[in-house]
Structure formats: structure tokens, C-alpha cells
Design an enzyme around this catalytic site. Sequence first.
Site, PDB file in Angstrom:
ATOM      1  CD  GLU A   1      57.448  28.221  36.823  1.00 26.32           C
ATOM      2  OE1 GLU A   1      58.262  28.076  36.143  1.00 26.32           O
ATOM      3  OE2 GLU A   1      56.183  28.568  36.843  1.00 26.32           O
TER       4      GLU A   1
ATOM      5  CG  HIS B   1      52.335  29.273  35.170  1.00 28.09           C
ATOM      6  ND1 HIS B   1      52.353  30.996  35.458  1.00 28.09           N
ATOM      7  CD2 HIS B   1      53.729  28.957  35.152  1.00 28.09           C
ATOM      8  CE1 HIS B   1      53.492  31.184  34.735  1.00 28.09           C
ATOM      9  NE2 HIS B   1      54.379  30.132  34.793  1.00 28.09           N
TER      10      HIS B   1
HETATM   11  P1  PGA Z   1      60.372  32.565  32.378  1.00 32.89           P
HETATM   12  O1  PGA Z   1      59.088  31.616  32.775  1.00 32.89           O
HETATM   13  O2  PGA Z   1      61.329  31.425  32.059  1.00 32.89           O
HETATM   14  O3  PGA Z   1      59.981  33.466  31.403  1.00 32.89           O
HETATM   15  O4  PGA Z   1      60.851  33.380  33.620  1.00 32.89           O
HETATM   16  C1  PGA Z   1      59.022  30.661  33.462  1.00 32.89           C
HETATM   17  C2  PGA Z   1      57.557  30.193  33.650  1.00 32.89           C
HETATM   18  O5  PGA Z   1      56.672  31.125  33.838  1.00 32.89           O
HETATM   19  O6  PGA Z   1      57.280  29.035  33.934  1.00 32.89           O
END
Ligand code: PGA
Length: 237
Positions: free
Chosen positions: A157, A88
Site C-alpha cells: 500500500e 498499516h
Molecule cells: P483507501 O485505504 O482504499 O481508502 O485508500 C486503503 C487502506 O488504507 O487500506
Amino acid sequence: MIIAANLKTNLTRSATRSYMQELEKFADASSSADVLVFPAMTSLDSFQTKSITIGAQNAYPTQNGAFTGETGLEQLDEFGIKTILIGHSERRHILGESQELLAQKFHYFKEKGFKIVFCVGEPKEIREASKQEMLTYIKKQYEGIDSEYENLIVAYEPVWAIGTGLTPTLEDIEDMHAELKKISSAPLLYGGSVKVNNAKDVLSVKNVDGILVGSAALNAGDFGRMIEYADELNKIK
Ligand code: PGA
């Protein structure tokens, strides 16, 4: 479709228990979505749930031992946890985890048969540079990772989209997902500012196999609605 909640460093142990109870109403056996929840480490528990898979946000690649502040396999086993989030952006960028450590974690938990949600994504300056730089950057995040591991789920992401309310356009998501599917055929989630009002659109994009949701998932009702969207889309497809 896979609908995943990353609760990060939020909710107490008792609040997580209530959250899970509320979520259960949405994720019951009739739902066709795979629902994953990653609670804070101190909230891990043997939840009485058949329809929700609980995962760890992090762990150290060890059975047990002298790794102060870390969580090993033994502690996950206690709660029957067989799912883990690795790579992450907050672990890469705030906690400073190197690609080498991520690869070690990946290897260890792969050997243990874990379902691994592996996150990749570019920071803003790389996104603004060029598509080629983005692809080069993201490809490096797969180094040391078995991209064909059978229990792998990849989450794309963009770092600049996490917790900011900003998202790529649906066309940009489609374009990146098409590129990332060339690297790995594993299910591919999109994450970064997914909310109730954009979840359905994001889930409709080609090659989006699910979503990884942070802040908006803290509200069980909102996250539940996203599970319903996934069900609705599954019925249409
Ligand atoms: P967010 O976070 O939906 O608050 O943007 C997503 C994540 O970090 O997995």
C-alpha cells in the site's frame, strides 16, 4: 483471490452489523474469493457468517494486562478472531508504531497461529527519489518479520495512494509486486484508492492476489461488486 475491507474508524456497532448482513449476500458460499473484513475494534463481535473472515485492525502483543487503551489476545479470543492487520501505514505514521513494535506484534501473533495481513509501502518522497530507494525503504519494513510464515498475507500500500484517489499505474503495480514476490512468496494484495471503477483492472495485474480496500469498502454494495469481480476473474483464469 483475497478481497479485504479495512473499515478503519468508521461505522458504529449496529451499522457494522447491518453492513455484514448486506455483504453476506455477495460473499456467500458460491463465491470463490476469500473475503476479510476489519471492523473498528468496538464493533468486533461473533458475527453469524461462514463466508466472511473477521479480523482485528490492531492488537497489543499480550494475553491481557496493564496496557491502557489496548486490546489483547483475550479480548480477540472472545469473538474467535484469528486474523490481524499489522503495519498499516496509519499505524506506522499517525500512531508512530516502530518497526520494532511491529516485529514484536508479528512474532506474538504468529506464535498464536494468526493469519497476519502485513502492510508495507513507501511515502511519496521515496517513490519520487528512485526505484532503488523505494526497494531499500520497503525491505526495511520486513525487518524482524518472518516473510515465509505460512499464514502471512502481504499488502503493498503506497502511503501516498491511501485515501487520496491516487494510484500507481498498473505497470508500476506489476513492477512492485514482482519485486515484492522476491522477498516473500506469500499472497500479495494491492491497497490504496482501490474503487469499483479500478478494482477489476488492479485484480487483473500479474502477481496481484487480491486487494485491501478502505474508503470504497464502506459501501457494502461497492465492496460486494469487487468480490464479484474477483469471482469473474477466477472463472476466466
Ligand atoms: P483507501 O485505504 O482504499 O481508502 O485508500 C486503503 C487502506 O488504507 O487500506
